[in-house]
Design a protein around this motif. Structure first.
Motif, PDB file in Angstrom:
ATOM      1  N   LEU A 185       0.814  -1.218   0.000  1.00 31.76           N
ATOM      2  CA  LEU A 185       0.000   0.000   0.000  1.00 31.76           C
ATOM      3  C   LEU A 185       0.846   1.266   0.000  1.00 31.76           C
ATOM      4  O   LEU A 185       0.353   2.359   0.296  1.00 31.76           O
ATOM      5  CB  LEU A 185      -0.926  -0.011   1.222  1.00 31.76           C
ATOM      6  CG  LEU A 185      -1.799  -1.269   1.369  1.00 31.76           C
ATOM      7  CD1 LEU A 185      -2.592  -1.227   2.666  1.00 31.76           C
ATOM      8  CD2 LEU A 185      -2.739  -1.424   0.182  1.00 31.76           C
ATOM      9  N   LEU A 215     -10.005  -1.961  -3.643  1.00 26.70           N
ATOM     10  CA  LEU A 215      -9.456  -0.605  -3.650  1.00 26.70           C
ATOM     11  C   LEU A 215      -8.475  -0.381  -4.805  1.00 26.70           C
ATOM     12  O   LEU A 215      -7.274  -0.603  -4.653  1.00 26.70           O
ATOM     13  CB  LEU A 215      -8.755  -0.332  -2.313  1.00 26.70           C
ATOM     14  CG  LEU A 215      -8.339   1.107  -2.055  1.00 26.70           C
ATOM     15  CD1 LEU A 215      -9.549   2.005  -1.880  1.00 26.70           C
ATOM     16  CD2 LEU A 215      -7.440   1.189  -0.818  1.00 26.70           C
ATOM     17  N   GLU A 225      -7.300  -5.023   0.460  1.00 28.58           N
ATOM     18  CA  GLU A 225      -7.390  -3.972  -0.559  1.00 28.58           C
ATOM     19  C   GLU A 225      -7.306  -4.504  -1.979  1.00 28.58           C
ATOM     20  O   GLU A 225      -7.802  -3.863  -2.920  1.00 28.58           O
ATOM     21  CB  GLU A 225      -6.288  -2.925  -0.331  1.00 28.58           C
ATOM     22  CG  GLU A 225      -6.508  -2.019   0.862  1.00 28.58           C
ATOM     23  CD  GLU A 225      -6.109  -2.646   2.191  1.00 28.58           C
ATOM     24  OE1 GLU A 225      -6.279  -1.987   3.228  1.00 28.58           O
ATOM     25  OE2 GLU A 225      -5.623  -3.797   2.187  1.00 28.58           O
TER      26      GLU A 225
END
Length: 273
Positions: free
Chosen positions: A105, A158, A154
Motif C-alpha cells: 500500500l 481498492l 485492498e
C-alpha cells in the motif's frame, strides 16, 4: 456465519473479514493486519477464464508449497534444521507483516510514511519495491525462498492503491524501469478498476467458494500448528506463534525483547478460530 457462507447469504470477502476479526486481525494494527489469500495463478493471459481450475492458486497448500520443487526445498529445510536456524520450521519469514502491508500500500498515505519509517527513512531499493502483480506472485509462489506473502483485503476492493497518484519518486529499477503505477496482468488492460473487478469476481467464484475452506484451515484452523501443520508444510518460526508463547515466564529481558521485536518486525500467526 459459516452456514450463511454455505447458503451464499454472505460473500467470501465478508466471511474472510469476519474470520480475521475473530482471530484478532485489525486494520488498526499493521503487525496483525487482515490477511487474504492469493486466489489466482494466471497473471499472463489476455483474458481471465474463471471456469478453468488452472486459473487458480492451489488453496489447499501454503504459498511455500505451490510448486513441487519449492515444497521439497522447504521440507528439506525442516528436516535438516540448517545451522543458521534456531528452531525446526519450514518458514523463517511470514505471510503477513507490517512491512508486507506497507509495501503493498506504499503508494497511499499513511502507508507511504509507515513504509519509509520501517525502511529507515527512505524507500527501498527499487527492484525490491512492489511494482508488478505478476512478478510478486512469481516471487511469493515460486522464485524467492524468503517470500511466502499472502495479500491484503485492498486487493479486492481498492483500485487506488495500484496507482501512484501522489507522484512519489519510487526509484528506477536496474533494467531502467521507472517505478510508478503497479504493473497489472494483461487481462486487466492496464485498468486498476478492471483488475479489482475481476479479482473480486475470482474471489467470489465457484472454484474459490468450493476450496476456500482449505486455505482457512491453514491460516486460521487446525493446520495452523502441530502435526497437521507439519504434514501440510505449514510451520513457521516459533516466535511467530505469539499466543502460544508465555512471555510472562521469560525472565531474561534480552530474550523477551528479542521475541517481541521479532513478532513486531516479521509478523504473527492469527489466533486459531
Amino acid at each position: 456465519c459459516f452456514l450463511s457462507l454455505q447458503k451464499r447469504e454472505i460473500s467470501n470477502f465478508d466471511y474472510l473479514m469476519y474470520l480475521n476479526t475473530l482471530a484478532g486481525r485489525s486494520y488498526n494494527d499493521y503487525m496483525q493486519y487482515p490477511v487474504f489469500p492469493w486466489v489466482l495463478a494466471d497473471y499472463h493471459s489476455e483474458t481471465l477464464n474463471l471456469t478453468d481450475p488452472h486459473t487458480f492458486r492451489d488453496l489447499s497448500k501454503p504459498m511455500g508449497a505451490q510448486t513441487v520443487e519449492r515444497k521439497q526445498k522447504f521440507i528439506q529445510r525442516f528436516n535438516e534444521v540448517e545451522k543458521n536456524l534456531s528452531a525446526q520450521c519450514h518458514y523463517c519469514t511470514h505471510y503477513s507483516s507490517a512491512i508486507i502491508v506497507a509495501s503493498y500500500l506504499v503508494r497511499m498515505e499513511p502507508f507511504t510514511q509507515t513504509f519509509c519509517s520501517l525502511q529507515g527513512g527512505s524507500f527501498d531499493v527499487a527492484d525490491r519495491m512492489f511494482h508488478s502483480v505478476k512478478s510478486t506472485w512469481e516471487s511469493a509462489s515460486r522464485d524467492n525462498m524468503s517470500d511466502v506473502r499472502e495479500l491484503t483485503p485492498e486487493f479486492f476492493y481498492l483500485p487506488e492503491f495500484l496507482t501512484n497518484a501522489n507522484h512519489f519518486e519510487l526509484g528506477c529499477m536496474q533494467d531502467g524501469t521507472v517505478l510508478g503505477d503497479v504493473q497489472l496482468p494483461p487481462w486487466a488492460d492496464g485498468d486498476p478498476h478492471k483488475f479489482i473487478f475481476l479479482h473480486r469476481q475470482a474471489l467470489e467464484s465457484d472454484f474459490v467458494s468450493a476450496h476456500l475452506h482449505c486455505w482457512i484451515d491453514l491460516i486460521f484452523g487446525h493446520k495452523q500448528h502441530g502435526s497437521a501443520a507439519v504434514e501440510a508444510v505449514n510451520t513457521y518460526h516459533p516466535y511467530f506463534y505469539g499466543d502460544k508463547m508465555d512471555l510472562n515466564n521469560i525472565k531474561d529481558p534480552l530474550i523477551k525483547g528479542t521475541i517481541l521485536g521479532f513478532i513486531s518486525n516479521f509478523g504473527q500467526i492469527p489466533k486459531q478460530v
